[in-house]
Design an enzyme around this catalytic site. Sequence first.
Site, PDB file in Angstrom:
ATOM      1  N   ASP A 177       0.862  -1.193   0.000  1.00  0.00           N
ATOM      2  CA  ASP A 177       0.000   0.000   0.000  1.00  0.00           C
ATOM      3  C   ASP A 177       0.890   1.232   0.000  1.00  0.00           C
ATOM      4  OD1 ASP A 177      -2.540   1.425   0.175  1.00  0.00           O
ATOM      5  OD2 ASP A 177      -1.965   1.943   2.213  1.00  0.00           O
ATOM      6  N   SER A 178       0.287   2.366  -0.344  1.00  0.00           N
ATOM      7  CA  SER A 178       1.026   3.625  -0.278  1.00  0.00           C
ATOM      8  C   SER A 178       1.422   3.947   1.166  1.00  0.00           C
ATOM      9  CB  SER A 178       0.151   4.757  -0.820  1.00  0.00           C
ATOM     10  OG  SER A 178      -1.023   4.852  -0.036  1.00  0.00           O
ATOM     11  N   GLY A 205      -3.185   9.021  -3.732  1.00  0.00           N
ATOM     12  CA  GLY A 205      -4.515   9.311  -4.286  1.00  0.00           C
ATOM     13  C   GLY A 205      -4.630  10.577  -5.105  1.00  0.00           C
ATOM     14  N   CYS A 217      -4.198  -1.559  -2.309  1.00  0.00           N
ATOM     15  CA  CYS A 217      -4.375  -0.116  -2.471  1.00  0.00           C
ATOM     16  C   CYS A 217      -5.222   0.086  -3.727  1.00  0.00           C
ATOM     17  CB  CYS A 217      -2.996   0.534  -2.654  1.00  0.00           C
ATOM     18  SG  CYS A 217      -3.050   2.289  -3.063  1.00  0.00           S
ATOM     19  N   ASN A 218      -6.348   0.748  -3.564  1.00  0.00           N
ATOM     20  CA  ASN A 218      -7.231   0.953  -4.713  1.00  0.00           C
ATOM     21  C   ASN A 218      -6.602   1.862  -5.748  1.00  0.00           C
ATOM     22  OD1 ASN A 218     -10.206  -0.146  -4.126  1.00  0.00           O
ATOM     23  ND2 ASN A 218      -9.225   0.448  -2.220  1.00  0.00           N
ATOM     24  N   GLU A 248      -3.752   9.371   7.815  1.00  0.00           N
ATOM     25  CA  GLU A 248      -2.285   9.252   7.898  1.00  0.00           C
ATOM     26  C   GLU A 248      -1.725  10.171   8.990  1.00  0.00           C
ATOM     27  OE1 GLU A 248       0.374   7.704   5.690  1.00  0.00           O
ATOM     28  OE2 GLU A 248      -1.202   6.295   5.159  1.00  0.00           O
ATOM     29  N   CYS A 295     -11.235   2.512  -0.552  1.00  0.00           N
ATOM     30  CA  CYS A 295      -9.875   2.918  -0.215  1.00  0.00           C
ATOM     31  C   CYS A 295      -9.543   2.146   1.054  1.00  0.00           C
ATOM     32  CB  CYS A 295      -9.795   4.420   0.048  1.00  0.00           C
ATOM     33  SG  CYS A 295      -8.201   4.923   0.749  1.00  0.00           S
ATOM     34  N   HIS A 299      -7.667   2.679   3.391  1.00  0.00           N
ATOM     35  CA  HIS A 299      -7.528   3.471   4.618  1.00  0.00           C
ATOM     36  C   HIS A 299      -8.882   3.673   5.332  1.00  0.00           C
ATOM     37  CE1 HIS A 299      -3.595   4.622   3.073  1.00  0.00           C
ATOM     38  NE2 HIS A 299      -3.362   5.332   4.153  1.00  0.00           N
TER      39      HIS A 299
HETATM   40  N1  DGL Z   1      -5.009   3.093   0.579  1.00  0.00           N
HETATM   41  C1  DGL Z   1      -5.022   3.647  -0.731  1.00  0.00           C
HETATM   42  C2  DGL Z   1      -6.222   3.200  -1.514  1.00  0.00           C
HETATM   43  O1  DGL Z   1      -6.805   2.157  -1.221  1.00  0.00           O
HETATM   44  C3  DGL Z   1      -4.973   5.142  -0.880  1.00  0.00           C
HETATM   45  C4  DGL Z   1      -4.099   5.944  -0.155  1.00  0.00           C
HETATM   46  C5  DGL Z   1      -3.433   7.089  -0.839  1.00  0.00           C
HETATM   47  O2  DGL Z   1      -4.049   8.045  -1.299  1.00  0.00           O
HETATM   48  O3  DGL Z   1      -2.230   6.984  -0.838  1.00  0.00           O
HETATM   49  O4  DGL Z   1      -6.588   3.849  -2.455  1.00  0.00           O
END
Ligand code: DGL
Length: 283
Positions: free
Chosen positions: A11-12, A44, A74-75, A159, A193, A195
């Site tokens: 993931d990011s 994102g 991560c989407n 975050e 997402c 998160h």
């Molecule tokens: N967790 C990431 C997702 O599912 C997004 C986080 C980001 O913007 O870095 O899209």
Amino acid sequence: MQASKPIGVFDSGYGGLTVLKEIVKELPAYDYLYMGDNARAPYGTRSFDTVYEYTLECVQWFFAQGCELVVLACNTASAKALRTIQQKDLPLIGPHKRVLGVIRPTTEIIGQYSQTGQVGILGTTGTVQSNSYPIEIAKFFPKIQVYQEACPMWVPLIENDEYNKPGADYYVKQHLDHILSAHPGIDTLLLACTHYPLLLQKIRQFVPGEVTIVSQGEIVAQSLAAYLQKHREIADTCSKNGQINFFTTDSPVDFDNHAAVFFGSPVASKHLDLGGEWRKKGD
Ligand code: DGL
């Protein structure tokens, strides 16, 4: 003890830990290697090219660590980088390796949650702009109407550990009111997402009780279990010592402080320098 060939989970930042947690519950025997690219998060709001470049670099790192299978938990990376990596890069960098995302398993099932046939997608700007959800859901549930809402402040709130504070209410309510007032027939909201499960309690406060809120973790975990059942040639190459290792491209101290709430138990991570020594191994 088998040589380590863990399943990579990417993931990011921290969000993928909400998926890893469910994967480990579903498939506890496997080894896992988690990497959060916290130093460059959030993804994102970044362009297609940047998300692709960052994600590919991280996938190469997983391959250099022995991973045969990597899940982009991560989407944003799944929406903006997965297809190109699968079609263009894998034949060159790992023809027998696999990279999977979170969008396909979710879109295969999401229509089953809705009675009204109207589903709302809450995601990052990148995920929403890619249109991946409407396009993929139409393949499995052509009659479902899909409405999207980009929530660009939600990942930064999470975050930065602000998601539980009263200031977060404004941003959470703003987007929920926007999508639900424009489309009152929505009875299913997908947290698209990884998160967003951290915001679940707050989201629940601002959504009518009859609306189902769906998180992806369990869906992705069950889909991965089915995939490994079907693809024994991949399952058999993955090592099974029940070990989990965590890496972050930013500070391990910060990562460990935040990560436990996403993962549900304490985490001890190591720092990863993406520009570092590991690159030489593949030369
Ligand atoms: N967790 C990431 C997702 O599912 C997004 C986080 C980001 O913007 O870095 O899209």
